[in-house]
Design an enzyme around this catalytic site. Structure first.
Site, PDB file in Angstrom:
ATOM      1  N   CYS A 173      41.732  37.536  39.736  1.00 53.74           N
ATOM      2  CA  CYS A 173      43.101  37.268  39.307  1.00 53.74           C
ATOM      3  C   CYS A 173      43.117  36.900  37.825  1.00 53.74           C
ATOM      4  O   CYS A 173      42.075  36.864  37.164  1.00 53.74           O
ATOM      5  CB  CYS A 173      43.731  36.164  40.162  1.00 53.74           C
ATOM      6  SG  CYS A 173      43.129  34.493  39.803  1.00 53.74           S
ATOM      7  N   CYS A 190      53.549  35.384  18.133  1.00 54.33           N
ATOM      8  CA  CYS A 190      53.870  36.522  17.272  1.00 54.33           C
ATOM      9  C   CYS A 190      54.691  36.073  16.064  1.00 54.33           C
ATOM     10  O   CYS A 190      54.556  36.620  14.964  1.00 54.33           O
ATOM     11  CB  CYS A 190      54.636  37.579  18.065  1.00 54.33           C
ATOM     12  SG  CYS A 190      53.629  38.466  19.278  1.00 54.33           S
ATOM     13  N   CYS A 250      41.652  32.199  43.405  1.00 52.36           N
ATOM     14  CA  CYS A 250      41.103  33.272  44.229  1.00 52.36           C
ATOM     15  C   CYS A 250      39.613  33.135  44.525  1.00 52.36           C
ATOM     16  O   CYS A 250      39.023  34.031  45.107  1.00 52.36           O
ATOM     17  CB  CYS A 250      41.359  34.618  43.570  1.00 52.36           C
ATOM     18  SG  CYS A 250      40.366  34.906  42.084  1.00 52.36           S
TER      19      CYS A 250
END
Length: 254
Positions: A173, A190, A250
């Protein structure tokens, strides 16, 4: 919306180039028209992603974003335009997609993704596409997809670079790629570091391709792999992404 392969004449013309592809055909196009995709973010990545998914005829797009269109967005966020400055990005998305493809229903959710709403947003989707710009949201989306058993296609960009990966239930994951304790925060945004607008277009388009592949079950999935793109050197590399046994989400499932 179509039932089975009962396309209207307009749909047959609109999707003709898809239907010609043996990997898609009429059956695949009908499946796209019946598909549901959640897009997180209607910004630099979300703009080309939403446009190409809508053009492809993905029947229901749910777009979640709480931001408004600003002038500095327009260098890369091609879903919006100058006349919509100050408008909610999700409302701008509705207008753009209505003009592009009347077959597509765009559900606008002007809200910030949170623990309170993420489970409901993810629950009834076929695929989730994350174009958010911070680790907190990416982790939130990843964890919700893993709990709901949904495939996640995630992309990120900065300056002249981008990365893309698909996370399927049972495999690695997003937290295997970016352990929370190792991220060191989001780093420069950004707005702080800059980004070449076309890099957002390239990664958003590739993200749309991977979403379509997952919806149709065609081609080689990026699941278990990470694609990296460096625009300055014109290089694309793909590396294996193994599951992290210590992953808190996970671990033990990969």
């Amino acid at each position: 919306m179509v039932s089975g392969l009962d396309f209207t004449e307009a749909q047959t013309h609109r999707y003709a180039r898809h239907i010609l592809l043996p990997e898609i055909g009429g059956v695949g196009q009908a499946r796209l028209l019946q598909s549901r995709v959640l897009v997180v973010g209607a910004g630099g990545l979300g703009s080309p992603l939403i446009l190409y998914l809508a053009a492809a005829g993905v029947g229901t797009l749910t777009v979640v974003d709480d931001d408004v269109v600003e002038l500095s967005n327009l260098q890369r966020q091609v879903l919006h335009n100058t006349e919509r400055l100050g408008q909610a990005k999700v409302d701008s998305a509705v207008a753009s997609i209505a003009a592009l493809n009347p077959d597509v229903r765009l559900i606008a959710r002007r809200e910030r993704l949170s623990e309170a709403n993420v489970a409901a947003l993810v629950a009834d989707q076929d695929v989730v596409a994350d174009g958010s710009d911070n680790f907190a949201t990416r982790f939130l989306v990843n964890d919700a997809c893993r709990r709901a058993g949904r495939t996640l296609v995630s992309a990120a960009i900065r300056r002249f670079e981008g990365q893309l990966a698909t996370f399927r239930p049972g495999g690695p994951c997003y937290r295997c790629l970016h352990p929370a304790e190792a991220t060191g925060g989001d780093g420069p945004s950004c707005a702080e570091a800059g980004v070449l607008g076309a890099v957002a277009g390239a990664l958003g388009a590739m993200q749309a391709i991977e979403v379509v592949k997952e919806l149709l079950g065609i081609g080689d999935s990026l699941a278990g792999r990470l694609l990296r793109y460096d625009a300055l050197s014109a290089r694309v590399s793909i590396v294996r992404l193994p599951p992290d046994p210590a992953c808190p989400v996970c671990g033990g499932h990969g």
